[in-house]
Write a protein that holds these residues in place. Structure first.
Motif, PDB file in Angstrom:
ATOM      1  N   MET A   1       9.904   8.800  -2.355  1.00  0.00           N
ATOM      2  CA  MET A   1       8.470   8.508  -2.355  1.00  0.00           C
ATOM      3  C   MET A   1       7.703   9.124  -1.185  1.00  0.00           C
ATOM      4  SD  MET A   1       8.350   4.518  -3.522  1.00  0.00           S
ATOM      5  CE  MET A   1       9.135   3.951  -5.035  1.00  0.00           C
ATOM      6  N   LEU A   2       8.387   9.335  -0.047  1.00  0.00           N
ATOM      7  CA  LEU A   2       7.681   9.758   1.162  1.00  0.00           C
ATOM      8  C   LEU A   2       7.961  11.196   1.574  1.00  0.00           C
ATOM      9  CD1 LEU A   2       8.146   6.528   3.339  1.00  0.00           C
ATOM     10  CD2 LEU A   2       6.315   7.069   1.735  1.00  0.00           C
TER      11      LEU A   2
ATOM     12  N   PHE B   1       0.794  -1.229   0.000  1.00  0.00           N
ATOM     13  CA  PHE B   1       0.000   0.000   0.000  1.00  0.00           C
ATOM     14  C   PHE B   1       0.835   1.292   0.000  1.00  0.00           C
ATOM     15  CE2 PHE B   1      -2.846  -3.230   1.730  1.00  0.00           C
ATOM     16  CZ  PHE B   1      -3.951  -3.038   0.920  1.00  0.00           C
ATOM     17  N   ILE B   2       2.141   1.187   0.233  1.00  0.00           N
ATOM     18  CA  ILE B   2       2.963   2.397   0.276  1.00  0.00           C
ATOM     19  C   ILE B   2       3.936   2.474  -0.897  1.00  0.00           C
ATOM     20  CG2 ILE B   2       4.704   3.661   1.606  1.00  0.00           C
ATOM     21  CD1 ILE B   2       3.365   2.701   4.146  1.00  0.00           C
ATOM     22  N   TYR B   3       4.649   1.399  -1.174  1.00  0.00           N
ATOM     23  CA  TYR B   3       5.695   1.441  -2.202  1.00  0.00           C
ATOM     24  C   TYR B   3       5.242   0.876  -3.546  1.00  0.00           C
ATOM     25  CZ  TYR B   3       8.791   2.657   1.625  1.00  0.00           C
ATOM     26  OH  TYR B   3       9.371   3.308   2.688  1.00  0.00           O
ATOM     27  N   LEU B   4       4.539  -0.244  -3.518  1.00  0.00           N
ATOM     28  CA  LEU B   4       4.134  -0.913  -4.755  1.00  0.00           C
ATOM     29  C   LEU B   4       3.336  -0.019  -5.708  1.00  0.00           C
ATOM     30  CD1 LEU B   4       3.915  -3.499  -6.472  1.00  0.00           C
ATOM     31  CD2 LEU B   4       1.918  -4.136  -5.096  1.00  0.00           C
ATOM     32  N   PRO B   5       2.345   0.773  -5.228  1.00  0.00           N
ATOM     33  CA  PRO B   5       1.541   1.591  -6.162  1.00  0.00           C
ATOM     34  C   PRO B   5       2.356   2.555  -7.017  1.00  0.00           C
ATOM     35  CG  PRO B   5       0.480   1.492  -4.011  1.00  0.00           C
ATOM     36  CD  PRO B   5       1.839   0.875  -3.849  1.00  0.00           C
ATOM     37  N   VAL B   6       3.485   3.028  -6.504  1.00  0.00           N
ATOM     38  CA  VAL B   6       4.315   3.948  -7.289  1.00  0.00           C
ATOM     39  C   VAL B   6       4.887   3.230  -8.513  1.00  0.00           C
ATOM     40  CG1 VAL B   6       6.344   5.448  -7.257  1.00  0.00           C
ATOM     41  CG2 VAL B   6       4.887   5.287  -5.228  1.00  0.00           C
ATOM     42  N   PHE B   7       5.406   2.023  -8.304  1.00  0.00           N
ATOM     43  CA  PHE B   7       5.997   1.268  -9.417  1.00  0.00           C
ATOM     44  C   PHE B   7       4.937   0.844 -10.430  1.00  0.00           C
ATOM     45  CE2 PHE B   7       9.215   0.325  -6.021  1.00  0.00           C
ATOM     46  CZ  PHE B   7      10.279   0.953  -6.632  1.00  0.00           C
TER      47      PHE B   7
ATOM     48  N   ILE C   1       5.240  10.129  -5.990  1.00  0.00           N
ATOM     49  CA  ILE C   1       5.089  10.125  -4.531  1.00  0.00           C
ATOM     50  C   ILE C   1       4.115   9.028  -4.129  1.00  0.00           C
ATOM     51  CG2 ILE C   1       4.525  11.540  -2.515  1.00  0.00           C
ATOM     52  CD1 ILE C   1       6.925  12.550  -4.173  1.00  0.00           C
ATOM     53  N   SER C   2       4.365   8.403  -2.973  1.00  0.00           N
ATOM     54  CA  SER C   2       3.485   7.347  -2.477  1.00  0.00           C
ATOM     55  C   SER C   2       2.076   7.883  -2.253  1.00  0.00           C
ATOM     56  CB  SER C   2       4.041   6.776  -1.173  1.00  0.00           C
ATOM     57  OG  SER C   2       3.132   5.851  -0.614  1.00  0.00           O
TER      58      SER C   2
END
Length: 602
Positions: free
Chosen positions: A436-437, A104-110, A550-551
């Motif tokens: 990202m954060l 929910f934090i890193y994967l959506p960016v990729f 950005i996340s």
């Protein structure tokens, strides 16, 4: 009872040979299926490297499990429980939390950007130089870890079969390189799927047989409690303790999240799925599978202790290292059962081959996309790029096997390789988190922060290794017994040599830290130094930051003006790929015209 020794039978060899044969045939199928099915076109470079982003969640989840679980895990985890107790088991809580953070934090960016590699993000967010630095760190980390994926399973096979581990290593490595070269990412993922299934079956069968061999669950619990292998959770707040709740839930969580969120070997599989929803489903399946597998390995450690609680194999010199204790248990408790040693070795080798193929494939992507085309801006035609990627796999495979001879001579290489993994994981996790954060961080902050984090993690990690190697710090293993050696194995040994633990109060505090703290130290150093440097040198104007870089949990804090820049990163990627296609088409046209032009009269 006399000492017994079992070797492979016909069934065992058939099982092991079937593992290698099916692995090779998987590569052959995906490499030549366009010839089997006339309507199917030959896969292009994108399909070879990323499977055209149309794989299914379940096989990808199995491949993700293969990325983390290797022969080192299958053999090392039971040995860790045997030596230090089941306190390590509580890491499964950290693993579960890590899976949620990744999804929910890193994967959506990729999944939104659809980058060719995880390190391409660093170029979009910061600069091309950071992408290059991160790619080099990745390659150093993986190349140093690769030999362990060959060496440890080969030793396990040698122990139960008597065949030289060098011969087994070169055969297994050759098969792995063969199917990775032929089939690309599809072959890697689908081979990983059934190899992971073999790992699960082998582990479950060994555990079930072990429970029967020791007389059920009651002896496991009673002997485990008596020998202090089953312990209450340690809440004492010490950063020097090898395993306690803080080490596992903070250090373990950071290590797992660092590896699973931004490492190329993981991100490449996430991006082989069509959309974010399926990628999250795959992460959920992966998390459940790894928690189950690690739990089985921990329970196997309790089984092994129950079996050898009155005759420690290391003290009685029946094994050379603790990592050999599980193969010894399989050989002595189930060696008389036809096929059991073969199934065990197939599981260990399946774990090793799957992890090896994952790294080989990911390394080819990083060298081709991030270094040759990204850093050096070399324009490579598609056919040539496909050929180069295959030669990269071959080259990395040769280097990996060559380094097996190095780790035989340097006994501490396992610690060094694992340490470098933790150093790189913490540094990269901090670097991606800056991007990202924390939207206002700039390129200078990212560069200074990543270098500072890497140096700090190196100081802690190599300082700890030095203190351990020189005997300044000694791991406090739990007591063992040899009271039953004479009766069971006809080995006359009366007592266990007492370990002399040095006074560690004079050792520099950072060098006494538990291993799992290396990743958090690297992470927080990168973030803190990166933020301070960005504030000093001039923050990035958050009004001009593309929200897709950005996340999602931080996008709500961006100003309204930033929405005007939404999608600029994706457009940049698409524009670059469009130029590549135009270049490829122009090259094809020039090649097609050359023969006709050559026939024209002067």
């Amino acid at each position: 009872m006399s000492k017994m020794k079992y070797y492979f039978g016909v069934v065992d060899y058939i099982l092991f040979a079937a593992l290698l044969f099916l692995s090779a045939m998987t590569g052959v199928y995906f490499g030549f299926r366009h010839k089997l099915y006339k309507k199917r076109k030959r896969e292009d470079l994108k399909d070879y490297l990323t499977a055209n982003r149309n794989l299914k969640p379940f096989p990808v989840a199995m491949s993700l499990i293969a990325s983390y679980v290797s022969g080192v895990t299958m053999l090392g985890t039971p040995a860790e429980i045997y030596n230090f107790g089941a306190q390590y088991w509580i890491i499964v809580v950290a693993m579960t939390a890590s899976g949620a953070v990744v999804a929910f934090i890193y994967l959506p960016v990729f999944t939104k950007l659809r980058v060719s590699s995880s390190y391409e993000y660093l170029e979009l967010r910061f600069s091309r130089h950071l992408r290059t630095i991160a790619s080099i760190f990745f390659l150093i980390d993986e190349i140093l870890f690769l030999p362990t994926l060959i060496y440890i399973p080969s030793l396990a096979f040698s122990q139960v079969s008597g065949i030289d581990h060098h011969l087994i290593g070169i055969i297994a490595c050759a098969v792995c390189v063969f199917y990775t070269i032929l089939g690309g990412l599809r072959a890697v993922v689908y081979t990983d799927t059934w190899q992971t299934a073999i790992m699960f079956v082998a582990d479950v069968v060994i555990v079930i047989h072990g429970v029967v061999a020791v007389g059920g669950f009651k002896p496991i619990i009673d002997i485990g409690l008596e020998g202090n292998r089953i312990q209450a959770i340690d809440f004492y707040p010490s950063m020097y303790t090898r395993y306690n709740i803080y080490v596992m839930w903070i250090g373990g969580f950071m290590y797992w999240t660092a590896f699973n969120s931004v490492n190329q070997t993981m991100v490449q599989r996430y991006l082989s799925l069509p959309n974010d929803k399926q990628a999250k489903c795959s992460v959920a399946l992966f998390t459940f599978g790894v928690v189950f597998f690690i739990s089985m390995c921990c329970f196997a450690g309790l089984l092994v202790y129950t079996y050898y609680h009155d005759c420690d194999p290391l003290t009685s010199e029946r094994i050379a290292t603790s990592d050999q204790i599980l193969p010894l248990f399989v050989v002595e408790s189930a060696g008389h059962l036809s096929g059991m040693p073969g199934l065990f070795v197939a599981g260990v080798f399946g774990a090793g081959l799957s992890s090896l193929s994952v790294v080989l494939n990911s390394s080819s992507v990083v060298i081709l996309e991030d270094l040759l085309q990204g850093a050096f801006r070399i324009e490579i035609k598609e056919e040539r790029a496909r050929l180069i990627s295959k030669f990269i796999v071959l080259g990395v495979g040769i280097v990996a096997y060559s380094m097996v001879f190095v780790i035989e001579q340097l006994g501490g290489i396992f610690q060094v390789a694992t340490t470098l993994t933790a150093i790189n994981a913490g540094t990269m996790f901090g670097l991606f988190s800056l991007g990202m954060l924390i939207p206002f961080t700039n390129t200078k902050g990212a560069i200074v922060g990543s270098i500072s984090g890497y140096i700090m993690a190196c100081i802690v990690a190599f300082g700890s290794n030095y203190a351990t190697t020189t005997g300044l710090v000694v791991a406090h293993k739990l007591p063992v017994s040899v009271d039953g050696c004479l009766e069971k194995y006809d080995i006359n040994i009366t007592s266990v040599k007492e370990i002399e633990y040095p006074d560690e109060s004079g050792v520099f505090p950072l060098f006494r830290l538990a291993f799992f703290w290396v990743t958090p130290i690297g992470f927080f150093t990168v973030v803190i130094v990166g933020v301070i440097t960005s504030l000093i040198t001039g923050k990035t104007d958050v009004k001009t930051v593309d929200p897709e870089l950005i996340s999602p949990i931080c996008q709500r804090f961006l100003p309204e003006e930033a929405k005007n820049y939404a999608g600029t990163a994706v457009k940049k990627i698409e524009h670059k790929r469009l130029l590549d296609r135009i270049h490829q088409s122009a090259s094809s046209v020039r090649l097609s015209r050359q023969p006709s032009e050559a026939r024209r009269p002067r």
